[in-house]
Design an enzyme around this catalytic site. Structure first.
Site, PDB file in Angstrom:
ATOM      1  N   LYS A   9      54.902  21.749  22.110  1.00 29.28           N
ATOM      2  CA  LYS A   9      54.391  21.539  23.468  1.00 29.28           C
ATOM      3  C   LYS A   9      55.042  20.303  24.075  1.00 29.28           C
ATOM      4  O   LYS A   9      55.057  19.238  23.463  1.00 29.28           O
ATOM      5  CB  LYS A   9      52.869  21.359  23.436  1.00 29.28           C
ATOM      6  CG  LYS A   9      52.259  21.098  24.810  1.00 29.28           C
ATOM      7  CD  LYS A   9      50.750  21.245  24.774  1.00 29.28           C
ATOM      8  CE  LYS A   9      50.009  19.956  24.536  1.00 29.28           C
ATOM      9  NZ  LYS A   9      50.019  19.041  25.684  1.00 29.28           N
ATOM     10  N   ASP A  36      53.713  22.159  29.259  1.00 25.39           N
ATOM     11  CA  ASP A  36      52.352  21.909  29.756  1.00 25.39           C
ATOM     12  C   ASP A  36      52.409  20.955  30.936  1.00 25.39           C
ATOM     13  O   ASP A  36      52.116  19.766  30.808  1.00 25.39           O
ATOM     14  CB  ASP A  36      51.513  21.333  28.598  1.00 25.39           C
ATOM     15  CG  ASP A  36      50.053  21.173  28.972  1.00 25.39           C
ATOM     16  OD1 ASP A  36      49.619  21.784  29.966  1.00 25.39           O
ATOM     17  OD2 ASP A  36      49.353  20.430  28.257  1.00 25.39           O
ATOM     18  N   LYS A  63      51.053  21.876  34.100  1.00 30.74           N
ATOM     19  CA  LYS A  63      49.894  22.165  34.986  1.00 30.74           C
ATOM     20  C   LYS A  63      50.251  22.236  36.474  1.00 30.74           C
ATOM     21  O   LYS A  63      49.812  21.383  37.276  1.00 30.74           O
ATOM     22  CB  LYS A  63      48.802  21.129  34.743  1.00 30.74           C
ATOM     23  CG  LYS A  63      48.325  21.086  33.298  1.00 30.74           C
ATOM     24  CD  LYS A  63      47.201  20.096  33.109  1.00 30.74           C
ATOM     25  CE  LYS A  63      46.649  20.078  31.705  1.00 30.74           C
ATOM     26  NZ  LYS A  63      47.586  19.602  30.662  1.00 30.74           N
ATOM     27  N   ASP A  68      50.298  24.016  43.467  1.00 29.41           N
ATOM     28  CA  ASP A  68      50.983  23.782  44.750  1.00 29.41           C
ATOM     29  C   ASP A  68      50.870  25.062  45.570  1.00 29.41           C
ATOM     30  O   ASP A  68      50.165  25.995  45.157  1.00 29.41           O
ATOM     31  CB  ASP A  68      52.456  23.393  44.477  1.00 29.41           C
ATOM     32  CG  ASP A  68      53.042  22.482  45.560  1.00 29.41           C
ATOM     33  OD1 ASP A  68      52.815  22.764  46.760  1.00 29.41           O
ATOM     34  OD2 ASP A  68      53.717  21.507  45.208  1.00 29.41           O
ATOM     35  N   THR A  79      56.096  27.531  46.230  1.00 26.41           N
ATOM     36  CA  THR A  79      56.634  26.443  45.405  1.00 26.41           C
ATOM     37  C   THR A  79      56.361  26.700  43.925  1.00 26.41           C
ATOM     38  O   THR A  79      57.236  26.509  43.069  1.00 26.41           O
ATOM     39  CB  THR A  79      56.003  25.100  45.850  1.00 26.41           C
ATOM     40  OG1 THR A  79      56.287  24.927  47.234  1.00 26.41           O
ATOM     41  CG2 THR A  79      56.553  23.936  45.061  1.00 26.41           C
ATOM     42  N   THR A  93      38.905  19.007  30.441  1.00 26.36           N
ATOM     43  CA  THR A  93      37.805  18.548  29.574  1.00 26.36           C
ATOM     44  C   THR A  93      37.321  17.146  29.953  1.00 26.36           C
ATOM     45  O   THR A  93      36.253  16.729  29.539  1.00 26.36           O
ATOM     46  CB  THR A  93      38.216  18.579  28.091  1.00 26.36           C
ATOM     47  OG1 THR A  93      39.525  18.043  27.986  1.00 26.36           O
ATOM     48  CG2 THR A  93      38.201  19.960  27.531  1.00 26.36           C
ATOM     49  N   ARG A 138      40.955  19.792  14.426  1.00 31.94           N
ATOM     50  CA  ARG A 138      41.030  18.805  13.351  1.00 31.94           C
ATOM     51  C   ARG A 138      40.697  19.462  12.020  1.00 31.94           C
ATOM     52  O   ARG A 138      39.577  19.962  11.836  1.00 31.94           O
ATOM     53  CB  ARG A 138      40.028  17.654  13.600  1.00 31.94           C
ATOM     54  CG  ARG A 138      40.405  16.747  14.767  1.00 31.94           C
ATOM     55  CD  ARG A 138      41.680  15.982  14.459  1.00 31.94           C
ATOM     56  NE  ARG A 138      42.144  15.107  15.529  1.00 31.94           N
ATOM     57  CZ  ARG A 138      42.960  15.462  16.516  1.00 31.94           C
ATOM     58  NH1 ARG A 138      43.421  16.696  16.601  1.00 31.94           N
ATOM     59  NH2 ARG A 138      43.355  14.575  17.409  1.00 31.94           N
ATOM     60  N   ARG A 159      48.082  14.953  16.287  1.00 28.09           N
ATOM     61  CA  ARG A 159      48.052  13.811  15.366  1.00 28.09           C
ATOM     62  C   ARG A 159      47.756  14.121  13.905  1.00 28.09           C
ATOM     63  O   ARG A 159      48.350  13.474  13.026  1.00 28.09           O
ATOM     64  CB  ARG A 159      47.116  12.726  15.937  1.00 28.09           C
ATOM     65  CG  ARG A 159      47.777  12.006  17.117  1.00 28.09           C
ATOM     66  CD  ARG A 159      46.787  11.283  17.976  1.00 28.09           C
ATOM     67  NE  ARG A 159      45.942  12.212  18.723  1.00 28.09           N
ATOM     68  CZ  ARG A 159      44.996  11.826  19.574  1.00 28.09           C
ATOM     69  NH1 ARG A 159      44.773  10.552  19.779  1.00 28.09           N
ATOM     70  NH2 ARG A 159      44.292  12.728  20.225  1.00 28.09           N
TER      71      ARG A 159
HETATM   72  O1  C5P Z   1      46.813  14.840  18.788  1.00 25.45           O
HETATM   73  P1  C5P Z   1      45.924  15.939  19.295  1.00 25.45           P
HETATM   74  O2  C5P Z   1      45.767  17.096  18.327  1.00 25.45           O
HETATM   75  O3  C5P Z   1      44.587  15.408  19.790  1.00 25.45           O
HETATM   76  O4  C5P Z   1      46.721  16.503  20.551  1.00 25.45           O
HETATM   77  C1  C5P Z   1      46.163  17.478  21.416  1.00 25.45           C
HETATM   78  C2  C5P Z   1      47.136  17.822  22.522  1.00 25.45           C
HETATM   79  O5  C5P Z   1      46.508  18.783  23.377  1.00 25.45           O
HETATM   80  C3  C5P Z   1      47.535  16.645  23.395  1.00 25.45           C
HETATM   81  O6  C5P Z   1      48.867  16.883  23.849  1.00 25.45           O
HETATM   82  C4  C5P Z   1      46.571  16.727  24.557  1.00 25.45           C
HETATM   83  O7  C5P Z   1      47.100  16.188  25.737  1.00 25.45           O
HETATM   84  C5  C5P Z   1      46.387  18.242  24.692  1.00 25.45           C
HETATM   85  N1  C5P Z   1      45.119  18.661  25.308  1.00 25.45           N
HETATM   86  C6  C5P Z   1      43.894  18.286  24.798  1.00 25.45           C
HETATM   87  N2  C5P Z   1      42.741  18.685  25.394  1.00 25.45           N
HETATM   88  C7  C5P Z   1      42.777  19.444  26.499  1.00 25.45           C
HETATM   89  C8  C5P Z   1      44.005  19.856  27.026  1.00 25.45           C
HETATM   90  C9  C5P Z   1      45.171  19.428  26.400  1.00 25.45           C
HETATM   91  O8  C5P Z   1      43.826  17.608  23.775  1.00 25.45           O
HETATM   92  N3  C5P Z   1      41.670  19.850  27.042  1.00 25.45           N
END
Ligand code: C5P
Length: 229
Positions: free
Chosen positions: A31, A58, A60, A63, A67, A114, A177, A207
């Site tokens: 991504k 990503d 988003k 517009d 466009t 979120t 996670r 992460r």
């Molecule tokens: O490191 P982690 O697993 O938290 O990364 C989640 C990814 O998903 C990040 O790039 C974050 O910007 C994206 N994301 C998110 N929650 C959302 C939409 C996108 O964590 N609602």
């Protein structure tokens, strides 16, 4: 083909490509978000495509229909696989985007960020919001009717959305996670196994993989957990 998308949440092209090198052949879906895109995303996207990686851009879009349609054409030409746009941009915008896509590009609607709560939504939309979840579903459905291919959703809401929206609509879930790993700044997390069981098609996992001592071992462990689910 696996269903784990790894976000390249790093500040430079060289950091991004170093991470891709470190993760190796198995990790084939990445991504690219606003930060990296603004710092040289086009170069990263081209490089990923040339290495046969799938790309989730990503950015988003939101517009006027024309466009957005031209941007969707450009993303199709680049060889991107997934692209986000705000469902609140309206049905004409989404329909124009759907019409403009080609190749293997799939369009994902962003429903309610979120970070938003009921009060913020009420102040933006000028009416009382009784359920954020219902608003998210309403927007997802508008997207489906306009011809989008799917949405981004929390893994915890995926099963409810999957039941209501049916099987042929992609659900991509961040906030994942593996059991025992830190939730970092995510509030409402699900394990890879829960996300898949809830009907997610793709899992965005950052992460827990990218900050692990051994990212490719962490990635392999996630794949194993998904297989078992
Ligand atoms: O490191 P982690 O697993 O938290 O990364 C989640 C990814 O998903 C990040 O790039 C974050 O910007 C994206 N994301 C998110 N929650 C959302 C939409 C996108 O964590 N609602």
């Amino acid at each position: 083909m696996n269903r784990v998308i790894i976000p390249l949440d790093v500040p430079s092209v060289s950091d991004a490509l170093a991470l891709v090198d470190r993760l190796g052949d198995e990790a084939d879906f990445y991504k690219v978000g606003f930060e990296l895109y603004t710092r040289g995303g086009l170069e990263v996207v081209r490089e990923l495509v040339s290495r046969d990686k799938r790309v989730f851009l990503d950015i988003k879009l939101h517009d006027i229909p024309n466009t957005v349609a031209r941007a969707v054409e450009a993303a199709s030409d680049l060889g991107v696989d997934l692209l986000t746009l705000h469902a609140s941009g309206g049905q004409r915008m989404m329909a124009a985007a759907a019409e403009a896509r080609s190749g293997h590009l799939k369009l994902l609607g962003v429903t309610v960020l979120t970070s938003m709560n009921k009060d913020e939504m009420a102040s933006v939309w000028g009416r009382k919001i009784s359920s954020v979840r219902d608003e998210a579903f309403r927007l997802a459905n508008l997207g489906k009717e306009a011809g989008l291919d799917g949405i981004v959703s929390s893994a915890l809401e995926a099963s409810w959305i999957r039941q209501k929206i049916g099987p042929s609509f992609l659900i991509v879930t961040p906030g994942i996670r593996p059991a025992g790993s830190s939730s970092d700044d995510q509030n409402r997390v699900a394990t890879p196994r829960e996300a898949v069981r809830n009907g997610a098609d793709f899992l965005v996992i950052g992460r827990p993989i990218t900050k692990a001592d051994d990212p490719s071992a962490a990635f392999a462990a996630v794949l194993k957990e998904i297989e078992k689910a």
